[in-house]
Each structure stands twice: as structure tokens, then as C-alpha cells.
Design an enzyme around this catalytic site. Structure first.
Site, PDB file in Angstrom:
ATOM      1  N   CYS A 114      36.230  53.118  39.442  1.00 12.84           N
ATOM      2  CA  CYS A 114      36.951  52.915  38.176  1.00 12.84           C
ATOM      3  C   CYS A 114      36.372  53.717  37.021  1.00 12.84           C
ATOM      4  O   CYS A 114      36.985  53.842  35.974  1.00 12.84           O
ATOM      5  CB  CYS A 114      36.974  51.431  37.826  1.00 12.84           C
ATOM      6  N   HIS A 255      38.471  50.364  30.561  1.00 13.28           N
ATOM      7  CA  HIS A 255      39.039  50.293  31.913  1.00 13.28           C
ATOM      8  C   HIS A 255      39.801  48.971  32.043  1.00 13.28           C
ATOM      9  O   HIS A 255      39.318  47.919  31.622  1.00 13.28           O
ATOM     10  CB  HIS A 255      37.923  50.388  32.954  1.00 13.28           C
ATOM     11  N   ASN A 285      44.768  46.846  37.910  1.00 10.32           N
ATOM     12  CA  ASN A 285      43.634  47.773  37.926  1.00 10.32           C
ATOM     13  C   ASN A 285      44.004  48.980  38.791  1.00 10.32           C
ATOM     14  O   ASN A 285      44.170  48.844  40.002  1.00 10.32           O
ATOM     15  CB  ASN A 285      42.410  47.037  38.503  1.00 10.32           C
TER      16      ASN A 285
HETATM   17  N1  ACO Z   1      44.296  32.673  43.475  1.00  6.65           N
HETATM   18  C1  ACO Z   1      43.811  31.411  43.429  1.00  6.65           C
HETATM   19  N2  ACO Z   1      42.512  31.108  43.560  1.00  6.65           N
HETATM   20  C2  ACO Z   1      41.658  32.147  43.739  1.00  6.65           C
HETATM   21  C3  ACO Z   1      42.095  33.488  43.805  1.00  6.65           C
HETATM   22  C4  ACO Z   1      43.475  33.718  43.675  1.00  6.65           C
HETATM   23  N3  ACO Z   1      43.993  34.967  43.698  1.00  6.65           N
HETATM   24  N4  ACO Z   1      41.028  34.280  43.989  1.00  6.65           N
HETATM   25  C5  ACO Z   1      39.946  33.485  44.035  1.00  6.65           C
HETATM   26  N5  ACO Z   1      40.330  32.195  43.898  1.00  6.65           N
HETATM   27  C6  ACO Z   1      39.479  30.990  43.896  1.00  6.65           C
HETATM   28  C7  ACO Z   1      38.174  31.191  44.596  1.00  6.65           C
HETATM   29  O1  ACO Z   1      38.313  30.971  45.982  1.00  6.65           O
HETATM   30  C8  ACO Z   1      37.314  30.130  43.920  1.00  6.65           C
HETATM   31  O2  ACO Z   1      37.614  28.878  44.492  1.00  6.65           O
HETATM   32  P1  ACO Z   1      36.448  27.776  44.718  1.00  6.65           P
HETATM   33  O3  ACO Z   1      35.949  27.460  43.329  1.00  6.65           O
HETATM   34  O4  ACO Z   1      37.179  26.661  45.377  1.00  6.65           O
HETATM   35  O5  ACO Z   1      35.416  28.436  45.586  1.00  6.65           O
HETATM   36  C9  ACO Z   1      37.832  30.109  42.494  1.00  6.65           C
HETATM   37  O6  ACO Z   1      39.144  30.707  42.538  1.00  6.65           O
HETATM   38  C10 ACO Z   1      36.976  30.878  41.521  1.00  6.65           C
HETATM   39  O7  ACO Z   1      36.691  32.164  42.093  1.00  6.65           O
HETATM   40  P2  ACO Z   1      35.905  33.275  41.286  1.00  6.65           P
HETATM   41  O8  ACO Z   1      35.716  34.474  42.150  1.00  6.65           O
HETATM   42  O9  ACO Z   1      34.682  32.653  40.683  1.00  6.65           O
HETATM   43  O10 ACO Z   1      36.961  33.585  40.122  1.00  6.65           O
HETATM   44  P3  ACO Z   1      36.796  34.496  38.838  1.00  6.65           P
HETATM   45  O11 ACO Z   1      37.120  33.711  37.633  1.00  6.65           O
HETATM   46  O12 ACO Z   1      35.491  35.251  38.851  1.00  6.65           O
HETATM   47  O13 ACO Z   1      37.976  35.547  39.008  1.00  6.65           O
HETATM   48  C11 ACO Z   1      38.226  37.869  39.683  1.00  6.65           C
HETATM   49  C12 ACO Z   1      37.995  36.418  40.143  1.00  6.65           C
HETATM   50  C13 ACO Z   1      39.569  37.917  38.984  1.00  6.65           C
HETATM   51  C14 ACO Z   1      38.198  38.799  40.886  1.00  6.65           C
HETATM   52  C15 ACO Z   1      37.125  38.253  38.650  1.00  6.65           C
HETATM   53  O14 ACO Z   1      35.872  37.857  39.185  1.00  6.65           O
HETATM   54  C16 ACO Z   1      37.061  39.713  38.313  1.00  6.65           C
HETATM   55  O15 ACO Z   1      37.934  40.238  37.636  1.00  6.65           O
HETATM   56  N6  ACO Z   1      35.960  40.392  38.712  1.00  6.65           N
HETATM   57  C17 ACO Z   1      35.655  41.764  38.257  1.00  6.65           C
HETATM   58  C18 ACO Z   1      36.531  42.801  38.882  1.00  6.65           C
HETATM   59  C19 ACO Z   1      36.070  44.174  38.419  1.00  6.65           C
HETATM   60  O16 ACO Z   1      35.922  44.431  37.237  1.00  6.65           O
HETATM   61  N7  ACO Z   1      35.785  45.087  39.339  1.00  6.65           N
HETATM   62  C20 ACO Z   1      35.239  46.377  38.994  1.00  6.65           C
HETATM   63  C21 ACO Z   1      36.252  47.428  38.919  1.00  6.65           C
HETATM   64  S1  ACO Z   1      37.180  47.619  40.409  1.00  6.65           S
HETATM   65  C22 ACO Z   1      36.775  49.185  41.124  1.00  6.65           C
HETATM   66  O17 ACO Z   1      35.816  49.806  40.816  1.00  6.65           O
HETATM   67  C23 ACO Z   1      37.693  49.654  42.218  1.00  6.65           C
END
Ligand code: ACO
Length: 332
Positions: A114, A255, A285
Site C-alpha cells: 500500500c 492511504h 483498499n
Molecule cells: N464481519 C464480522 N465480524 C468480523 C469480520 C467481518 N468481516 N472480520 C472479523 N470479524 C470479527 C472477528 O472474528 C472478531 O471476532 P471475535 O471477537 O469473536 O474474535 C471481531 O470481529 C473483532 O476482530 P478484529 O480483527 O479485532 O476487528 P478490527 O476492529 O481490528 O477490524 C480490520 C478488522 C477491519 C481488518 C482492521 O483490523 C483493519 O483495518 N486492520 C488494518 C488493515 C490495514 O491497514 N492493512 C494495511 C494495508 S493493506 C496492504 O498493504 C495490502
């Protein structure tokens, strides 16, 4: 000394749209969860036979046409992508150059996920300031749908396809020049976000079906925390290094990974809502394409004006990060 100027921007998004409701039919998720946790409502998905280079070409055509620079005068093409047409060779940049009819140019890809667009901006700046090149086409293009696991709700809700391009040219006017680009990486965090199969680091013996699957895997929550910390520090550093206050930024273009990350960084910098460019709701993204696609939005809706100052900020797999201070300096 030659300076490097951002002359133009262009972007392309495929026609097909994948909504949150459609994703909720595919995995255990909901529009409400995706909207609340990411800000994403929909993303564009390339056609089966549409390649990363096809999208890059469409974005590049607009950037070249808007630059006022003849395509014969382009002397280098750099493409940032983690979803190239071919994983080994030829590079997507060479394919794009050929499709555009650019003839004999220096062309290569870089892989910085990214952060790719900020990395190629730094490369273009360095080549121009050294006098080695004069007019460089930089492209961020991604067909992330091809490397997304649509059974993994933790990643498939995030990513979309698209391309953005810019022409960077030599100028002798300092006020037109890209002010600064910072880039960084820390491989200690490599396992937070990776496509573990398909390369020589793969545990598989041969490039069979399983080994060649390059689906992205991410430790989302850990990545989120490092992203907020790193992005905020990176932006503070580049502003301080150049003695620029955040009020002087006309458009902060982060980003587009997650609305909550953008909001946290914007708030830490005391950015007003009107300064922050947000497109994540409609494109998701798009990795290396996300920043130029976002700049293109404010160009096409008339918000971006000649001479205005852009602050770019990116973070991605590697882990990699980068930021840039860039005046918009079209020739017209
Ligand atoms: N729908 C419903 N529930 C979900 C989903 C979904 N799509 N995805 C995860 N959950 C659940 C998980 O299983 C977890 O359940 P649990 O509490 O029962 O275990 C709960 O939701 C919380 O999961 P988290 O992973 O803690 O959720 P978070 O609030 O962190 O959101 C996300 C997840 C959106 C992926 C976030 O962490 C994020 O945006 N991370 C950064 C992404 C990023 O910036 N990446 C870098 C760039 S990408 C690149 O370089 C290609």
C-alpha cells in the site's frame, strides 16, 4: 538543479461494484459491521479478463493527456503493484508502456504494497533531480480481487481493484517542486500481512496449484495498531522536517485502508474534516492505487487547484510506510 513536479493525475475503476450486502451473502458478515469497523460501503472489481496493466493503461492515458506532455517525451515508467500481470516477468510497467505505445523507455515495477505510490514518487523525484530522466509516468495499479481469499471475512471485505497514475516532470521552478518524500520499512513485521505462497519462500516444493495461490493473509488488529502509530509519527516527522504546520496542508491524502485509521491520524494532526480526503467508502483498499485514485477524486470534482499542497501518507505490507509533501503543479 532540476526539481520534480507533479503535473497531472488520472485514475480508473472497473465498472463492476461489489457491495457489503453482496459480501454478506458470501461470508459471515454484515453491511453494519463492515461500515462501522472500516467505513467501506463498496469496492470495484475488475472483469475476469481485465488485467492490472489494462487498468494501469486507462489511468495512464488520462494522466498523460492531462499533463500536456507528449507521450513521446516520457522517458521512464514505474509501476507499483502487488498484483502484477505476471509474478516473475515481464514487469507490468513494460506491458503498460507497450500498450501505450511509448517505445523505448526505462520501465520497471516495485513492490511496497500500500506504500507503493509513495515509493515510486520518491524514485521519480530522485531520477529527475539527478538529471537522469525528465518526464516519468508513475502508476499504482492493483487487481487485488485476484489475490483475495473470498472465504476469509477478515480480509475480503477490505480490498478492491483500480489504478491511478501521475506524470512527474522536471522543472526549474522551486515553488512547483515536490518538497519532500519519506519512505521506510521494517521487515520484523513481515508476517502481519503477507501472501505466503507462490515464491521461493513458500513451504511447497513446486509451483503447483496450492503453492501458486497468492492470497493475502493479514493479522488485522495488530496491523491496525502499528498503522496508526507509524502513520502518525511519519506525518509529524515530515511536517517538522520541512517546518510546515498542518494548517498549511490543503489536502491530506492518506492511504485508504480503513476510515478509523484515517480518522485517528487526522485527529492526531488536528486536521479539519475539510482537509482530509476520504474515498474508502466507494473504493475500499486498492493498495498501491489508493492514493492516486484519491487525488484523482479531488481533481475531478474540482476541489484540487493548481499550487495547492498535498500531504500523502501510506502504510502497508512489508511493513512499509511513507509520506510526501507535494504541490499540485499542472502546466496549465
Ligand atoms: N464481519 C464480522 N465480524 C468480523 C469480520 C467481518 N468481516 N472480520 C472479523 N470479524 C470479527 C472477528 O472474528 C472478531 O471476532 P471475535 O471477537 O469473536 O474474535 C471481531 O470481529 C473483532 O476482530 P478484529 O480483527 O479485532 O476487528 P478490527 O476492529 O481490528 O477490524 C480490520 C478488522 C477491519 C481488518 C482492521 O483490523 C483493519 O483495518 N486492520 C488494518 C488493515 C490495514 O491497514 N492493512 C494495511 C494495508 S493493506 C496492504 O498493504 C495490502
Amino acid at each position: 538543479m532540476a526539481y520534480a513536479a507533479l503535473r497531472s493525475i488520472g485514475a480508473y475503476a472497473p465498472d463492476k461494484i461489489l457491495t457489503n450486502d453482496e459480501l454478506a451473502q458470501m461470508v459471515d458478515t454484515s453491511d453494519e459491521w463492515i461500515t462501522k469497523r472500516t467505513g467501506i460501503k463498496e469496492r470495484h472489481i475488475a472483469a475476469q479478463d481485465e488485467t492490472t496493466s489494462d487498468m494501469g493503461v486507462e489511468a495512464a492515458k488520462k494522466a498523460i493527456q492531462r499533463s500536456g506532455i507528449k507521450k513521446e517525451d516520457i522517458d521512464m515508467v514505474v509501476c507499483a503493484t502487488i498484483s502484477p500481470d505476471y509474478f516473475c516477468m515481464p514487469s507490468t510497467a513494460t506491458i503498460i508502456s507497450n500498450k501505450l505505445g511509448l517505445g523505448n523507455v526505462t520501465a520497471f515495477d516495485i513492490s511496497a504494497a500500500c506504500t507503493g505510490f509513495v515509493y515510486i514518487l520518491s524514485i521519480a523525484k530522485a531520477f529527475i533531480e539527478s538529471g537522469m530522466k525528465k518526464n516519468i509516468l508513475i502508476i499504482g495499479a492493483e487487481k487485488l480481487s485476484a489475490i483475495t481469499d473470498y472465504t476469509d471475512r477478515g480480509t475480503c471485505i477490505l480490498f478492491g481493484d483500480g489504478a491511478g497514475a501521475a506524470v512527474i516532470s522536471a522543472t526549474d521552478k522551486k515553488e512547483e517542486a515536490i518538497i519532500d518524500v519519506h519512505t521506510g520499512a521494517d521487515g520484523a513485521y513481515a508476517d502481519l500481512l503477507m501472501s505466503p505462497n507462490g515464491g521461493t519462500g513458500s513451504p511447497h516444493d513446486s509451483l503447483d496449484q496450492e503453492a501458486s495461490s497468492c492470497f493475502m493473509q493479514m493479522k488485522g488488529n495488530e496491523t491496525f495498531k502499528v498503522a496508526v502509530r507509524t502513520l502518525t509519527k511519519d506525518v509529524v516527522d515530515i511536517l517538522q522536517a520541512n517546518n510546515i504546520q498542518s494548517e498549511a496542508i490543503n489536502h491530506f491524502v492518506p492511504h485508504q485502508a480503513n476510515y478509523r485509521i484515517i480518522k485517528a491520524v487526522g485527529d492526531a494532526l488536528n486536521m479539519k474534516e475539510s482537509q482530509v480526503v476520504i474515498t474508502v467508502e466507494k473504493f475500499g483498499n486498492t493498495s498501491g492505487a489508493s492514493i492516486p485514485m484519491a487525488i484523482n477524486e479531488i481533481y475531478e470534482n474540482g476541489t484540487l487547484k493548481k499550487g495547492e499542497l498535498l500531504l500523502l501518507d501510506a502504510f502497508g505490507g512489508g511493513l512499509t510506510w511513507g509520506s510526501a509533501l507535494v504541490p499540485f503543479s499542472p502546466l496549465e
